[in-house]
Design an enzyme around this catalytic site. Structure first.
Site, PDB file in Angstrom:
ATOM      1  CE  LYS A  73     -21.321 -15.683  -1.066  1.00  0.00           C
ATOM      2  NZ  LYS A  73     -20.324 -15.208  -1.605  1.00  0.00           N
TER       3      LYS A  73
ATOM      4  CG  HIS B  81     -22.841 -12.852  -7.197  1.00  0.00           C
ATOM      5  ND1 HIS B  81     -22.814 -13.617  -6.460  1.00  0.00           N
ATOM      6  CD2 HIS B  81     -22.128 -11.422  -7.149  1.00  0.00           C
ATOM      7  CE1 HIS B  81     -22.210 -13.210  -5.407  1.00  0.00           C
ATOM      8  NE2 HIS B  81     -21.415 -11.922  -6.002  1.00  0.00           N
TER       9      HIS B  81
ATOM     10  CE  LYS C  79     -19.588 -15.341  -6.490  1.00  0.00           C
ATOM     11  NZ  LYS C  79     -18.599 -13.512  -6.038  1.00  0.00           N
TER      12      LYS C  79
ATOM     13  CG  ASP D  50      -7.733 -29.189 -21.188  1.00  0.00           C
ATOM     14  OD1 ASP D  50      -8.314 -28.294 -21.694  1.00  0.00           O
ATOM     15  OD2 ASP D  50      -6.410 -28.751 -20.241  1.00  0.00           O
TER      16      ASP D  50
ATOM     17  CG  HIS E  10     -17.452 -13.468  -0.206  1.00  0.00           C
ATOM     18  ND1 HIS E  10     -16.555 -14.144  -1.640  1.00  0.00           N
ATOM     19  CD2 HIS E  10     -17.914 -12.664  -0.801  1.00  0.00           C
ATOM     20  CE1 HIS E  10     -17.560 -12.830  -2.214  1.00  0.00           C
ATOM     21  NE2 HIS E  10     -18.123 -12.526  -1.772  1.00  0.00           N
TER      22      HIS E  10
ATOM     23  CG  ASP F  43     -29.537 -34.434   8.710  1.00  0.00           C
ATOM     24  OD1 ASP F  43     -29.617 -33.299   9.476  1.00  0.00           O
ATOM     25  OD2 ASP F  43     -31.047 -34.733   8.302  1.00  0.00           O
TER      26      ASP F  43
END
Length: 491
Positions: A216, A408, A410, A415, A214, A221
């Site tokens: 991404k 979508h 995450k 703090d 899952h 380079d």
């Protein structure tokens, strides 16, 4: 012949009994074990089919050679990187040490981070960086769609491969089920090295479909790295729309991705090369994949050596790892938070450990806020999550329902000193079944910027109704939500 149906029934009962015994002996978490038991008992035939495809536990398989993994990690991360004056914040020293000891996730200083909150900015920068690549491009993505945007990225990769740049691509086979194989063959024919992650084909189907990559991530380079929640698909710039009753309906997509320059790119590189070893069995550990950290504004007008104390750890998790590292990181952050913890996730099906940590933090006076989409793209998950949402709302967690589209993202910020962003949702699948990757950032400036992102999203959200009114929902609705919650460990 009159006894044939009894024979079939007997065989079926024996299969069910044997399957339940297998589930029991796997010693999974009690909640997941009970969920599969209920599915097998109360969904005749369908239950065994679901287990056959999605329930078999392949965690005991040695999918990755530990010796090769250790060699790759030590050679690439220890010999090729040198950090001076690395100062770990005292408040998070135990968290940093936890990730180092369990995940081999080294902390890297000297980083420059761009927070990207829409597809236009992300793909503009990604395509520009690909065009400027000189040595190599490494890309792993859950979804690589054969649409206008996907073909634009594919064309850019093909062009660089023809110029002699090393281009390696990993896509998830289940995430790209709807993508015609010709799309990837076109890249292969042009010199791009492309691999599907755990291809799903009979008879191997049942042992692989449940554990997906899952992540991404992209490395260019060895100096520029991307990590976050955005796949390669047009929906991130145009939304997701469909025809309903002659009308076009849908929603815009909101997501968060990071563009990183500096030491943390080594961590993203290491994560990709471990995945590459997994799919290609080629151990890549040359020093040239870990060049000195230099930042650039992309135009060539400004660049130089990076020197700061923005510390980042790239933490990965997988079903073959000895512990759920990202989940443990979330629990640790919640347990030691002093002022606030703000979180965004598209799917909220928390493990009991995370649920307990959220509850304890809220009851201890910490300002805990959870943002989820008001409307999701998976109805069953939405129904199953409602009892969890109502439970945490009752103990003082502020629940925000994002209403300006489908969020979508995450991310987590705590703090004014720590934040994280990546591919991991707050659900069973991300914490236990999927191959995930998150950047944990220890820097006040970045934390304040991530907090601003959360507050901007909160301004486009509505608060969940007061906890005292939650019990007034129709009985049938509450009953259905409670039933679907039983399936939460399996979703």
């Amino acid at each position: 012949m009159i006894y044939v149906h009894w024979l079939i029934l007997t065989v079926y009962v024996l299969i069910i009994f044997g399957t339940m015994l297998t589930v029991l002996m796997d010693n999974r978490q009690p909640a997941k074990t009970m969920a599969w038991m209920l599915v097998l008992v109360f969904l005749p035939v369908v239950g065994i089919i679901l287990y056959f495809f999605f329930g078999q536990n392949t965690r005991k398989e040695h999918l990755i050679s530990q010796n090769s993994l250790d060699m790759l990690t030590k050679r690439s991360m220890s010999e090729f990187t040198e950090q001076r004056d690395l100062q770990i914040p005292d408040d998070y020293r135990t968290l940093v040490n936890l990730f180092v000891s369990q995940n081999l996730a080294l902390p890297f200083k000297d980083n420059k981070v761009d927070i990207l909150t829409n597809g236009y900015d992300f793909f503009h920068l990604l395509l520009r960086d690909i065009a400027q690549a000189r040595e190599h491009i490494h890309l792993v993505t859950y979804i690589f769609n054969d649409d206008a945007l996907g073909n634009m990225v594919a064309d850019a990769l093909i062009d660089k491969a023809r110029q002699g740049v090393e281009v390696r691509v990993i896509y998830d086979d289940v995430g790209c089920w709807n993508v015609n194989g010709d799309f990837f063959e076109r890249m292969r024919d042009s010199g791009v090295e492309v691999h599907a992650f755990m291809p799903v084909k009979f008879p191997a189907f049942t042992s692989k479909v449940n554990y997906r990559n899952h992540r991404k991530m992209c490395v260019i380079d060895g100096r520029i790295g991307y990590i976050g929640g955005m796949n390669i698909a047009t929906r991130y710039v145009k939304g997701k729309w469909k025809k309903v009753g002659g009308e076009t309906v849908g929603q815009s997509w909101r997501d968060t991705h990071l563009r990183i320059q500096g030491g943390a790119v080594y961590g993203i590189q290491r994560a990709f090369l471990v995945d590459w070893y997994f799919v290609d069995r080629t151990l890549i550990s040359s020093r040239r994949y870990y060049p000195e950290a230099i930042w650039s504004d992309g135009s060539g007008a400004a660049s130089g050596l990076l020197r700061n104390n923005c510390i980042i750890q790239i933490v990965t998790s997988s079903p073959v790892a000895p512990s759920p590292d990202i989940m443990q990181g979330y629990v640790r952050i919640l347990s030691q938070a002093k002022s606030y913890v703000y979180m965004e996730t598209p799917y909220f099906l928390p493990t009991e450990t995370v649920l307990f940590a959220m509850r304890m933090a809220a009851e201890s006076g910490v300002d805990v806020r959870l943002m989820i989409p008001k409307t999701t793209d998976a109805k069953l998950v939405e129904w199953a999550s409602r009892p969890y949402v109502h439970e945490i709302a009752k103990v003082g967690v502020t629940v925000c329902l994002y209403s300006a589209g489908f969020n979508h993202s995450k991310l987590l910020v705590c703090d004014d000193s720590l934040c994280t962003c990546g591919s991991s949702n707050i659900d069973f699948r991300s914490f236990e079944n999927n191959f995930e990757g998150n950047a944990f950032i220890y820097d006040r400036q970045l934390a304040m910027r991530m907090k601003a992102v959360f507050l901007e999203d909160q301004a486009q959200s509505v608060l969940l109704a007061d906890a005292e009114t939650l019990s007034k929902r129709p009985f049938v609705s509450r009953l259905w939500e409670s039933v679907t919650r039983l399936l939460a460990p399996l979703l």
